[in-house]
Scaffold this motif. Structure first.
Motif, short mmCIF file in Angstrom:
data_model
loop_
_atom_site.label_atom_id
_atom_site.label_comp_id
_atom_site.label_asym_id
_atom_site.label_seq_id
_atom_site.Cartn_x
_atom_site.Cartn_y
_atom_site.Cartn_z
N UNK A 88 57.37 112.20 43.14
CA UNK A 88 58.42 112.86 43.70
C UNK A 88 58.27 113.88 44.82
N UNK A 89 58.98 113.58 45.88
CA UNK A 89 59.01 114.71 47.12
C UNK A 89 60.28 115.31 46.93
N UNK A 90 60.25 116.61 47.32
CA UNK A 90 61.55 117.49 47.61
C UNK A 90 61.63 117.98 48.76
N UNK A 91 62.45 117.42 49.72
CA UNK A 91 62.54 118.40 50.82
C UNK A 91 63.57 119.30 51.00
N UNK A 92 63.51 120.75 51.23
CA UNK A 92 64.66 121.55 51.23
C UNK A 92 65.29 121.89 52.42
N UNK A 93 66.50 121.59 52.83
CA UNK A 93 67.26 122.23 53.98
C UNK A 93 68.01 123.42 53.68
N UNK A 94 68.08 124.11 54.39
CA UNK A 94 69.33 125.34 54.30
C UNK A 94 70.37 125.23 55.26
N UNK A 95 71.57 125.24 54.83
CA UNK A 95 72.77 125.28 55.59
C UNK A 95 73.55 126.68 55.28
N UNK A 96 73.57 127.49 55.99
CA UNK A 96 74.41 128.76 55.55
C UNK A 96 73.77 129.15 54.20
N UNK A 97 74.49 129.39 52.99
CA UNK A 97 74.03 129.86 51.88
C UNK A 97 74.01 128.67 51.09
N UNK A 98 73.68 127.38 51.38
CA UNK A 98 73.51 126.39 50.77
C UNK A 98 72.41 125.70 51.01
N UNK A 99 71.50 125.37 49.73
CA UNK A 99 70.14 124.66 49.63
C UNK A 99 70.56 123.31 49.60
N UNK A 100 70.01 122.19 50.36
CA UNK A 100 70.24 120.87 50.18
C UNK A 100 68.92 120.48 49.93
N UNK A 101 68.59 119.97 48.48
CA UNK A 101 67.27 119.12 48.06
C UNK A 101 67.42 117.95 48.25
N UNK A 102 66.60 117.36 48.92
CA UNK A 102 66.59 115.82 49.51
C UNK A 102 65.49 115.30 48.36
N UNK A 103 66.08 114.66 47.31
CA UNK A 103 64.87 114.07 46.40
C UNK A 103 64.33 112.76 46.90
N UNK A 104 63.01 112.60 46.52
CA UNK A 104 62.65 111.25 47.38
C UNK A 104 61.62 110.75 46.15
N UNK A 105 61.93 109.68 45.52
CA UNK A 105 61.02 109.00 44.54
C UNK A 105 61.72 109.00 43.29
N UNK A 106 60.94 108.85 42.23
CA UNK A 106 61.38 108.65 40.75
C UNK A 106 61.64 110.06 40.06
N UNK A 107 62.68 110.30 39.40
CA UNK A 107 62.94 111.21 38.48
C UNK A 107 62.58 110.87 37.15
N UNK A 108 61.44 111.04 36.59
CA UNK A 108 61.08 110.71 35.15
C UNK A 108 60.09 111.56 34.57
N UNK A 109 59.49 111.21 33.40
CA UNK A 109 58.78 111.92 32.79
C UNK A 109 57.33 112.46 33.64
N UNK A 110 57.05 111.79 34.61
CA UNK A 110 55.94 112.28 35.29
C UNK A 110 56.29 113.13 36.24
N UNK A 111 57.48 113.36 36.82
CA UNK A 111 57.75 114.10 37.77
C UNK A 111 58.86 115.41 37.56
N UNK A 112 59.30 115.27 36.14
CA UNK A 112 60.50 116.33 35.85
C UNK A 112 59.82 117.63 36.00
N UNK A 113 58.56 118.07 35.80
CA UNK A 113 58.13 119.26 35.62
C UNK A 113 58.25 119.86 37.24
N UNK A 114 57.73 119.19 38.19
CA UNK A 114 57.94 119.22 39.57
C UNK A 114 59.37 119.72 39.81
#
Length: 111
Positions: free
Chosen positions: A1-27
């Motif tokens: 999984x990749x996570x790109x973070x964009x910031x808009x004012x006081x909001x963080x937008x986390x753009x998740x890319x890939x699978x959210x599973x046992x292999x990626x959950x810690x990241x």
């Protein structure tokens, strides 16, 4: 999984890319905990997430329930992920209002 973070004012937008599973959950969890040090408003953009397993769902629930100071929204669910979330009643667990169709609507919701 990749996570790109964009910031808009006081909001963080986390753009998740890939699978959210046992292999990626810690990241996933580590990244959220890092972002929440500076931002209380977070959008989880699932537009590029095609699969979430039970470990991923459990991590979302635990993370959001353990960090109730966060204001958050989950956006752009893909059909397969949306179906998993519906089967597991995430709207009832986390609140229907946080599931929003687009990032812009989520920004309006969090402001």
């Amino acid at each position: 999984m990749k996570i790109e973070v964009e910031y808009q004012d006081d909001i963080a937008v986390l753009k998740l890319d890939g699978e959210l599973d046992i292999a990626t959950v810690d990241f996933f969890i580590d990244k959220i905990l890092e972002v929440k040090k500076e931002y209380e408003n977070i959008i989880f953009d699932f537009s590029k997430v095609e699969f979430v397993d039970s470990t991923g769902v459990g991590s979302i629930i635990k993370l959001l329930q353990d960090n109730n100071e966060l204001n958050y929204a989950i956006t752009n669910l893909q059909p397969d992920v949306k179906e998993i979330f519906q089967i597991l009643n995430l709207k009832e667990i986390l609140g229907e209002e946080i599931f929003i169709s687009s990032n812009q609507k989520a920004i309006d919701f969090l402001i």
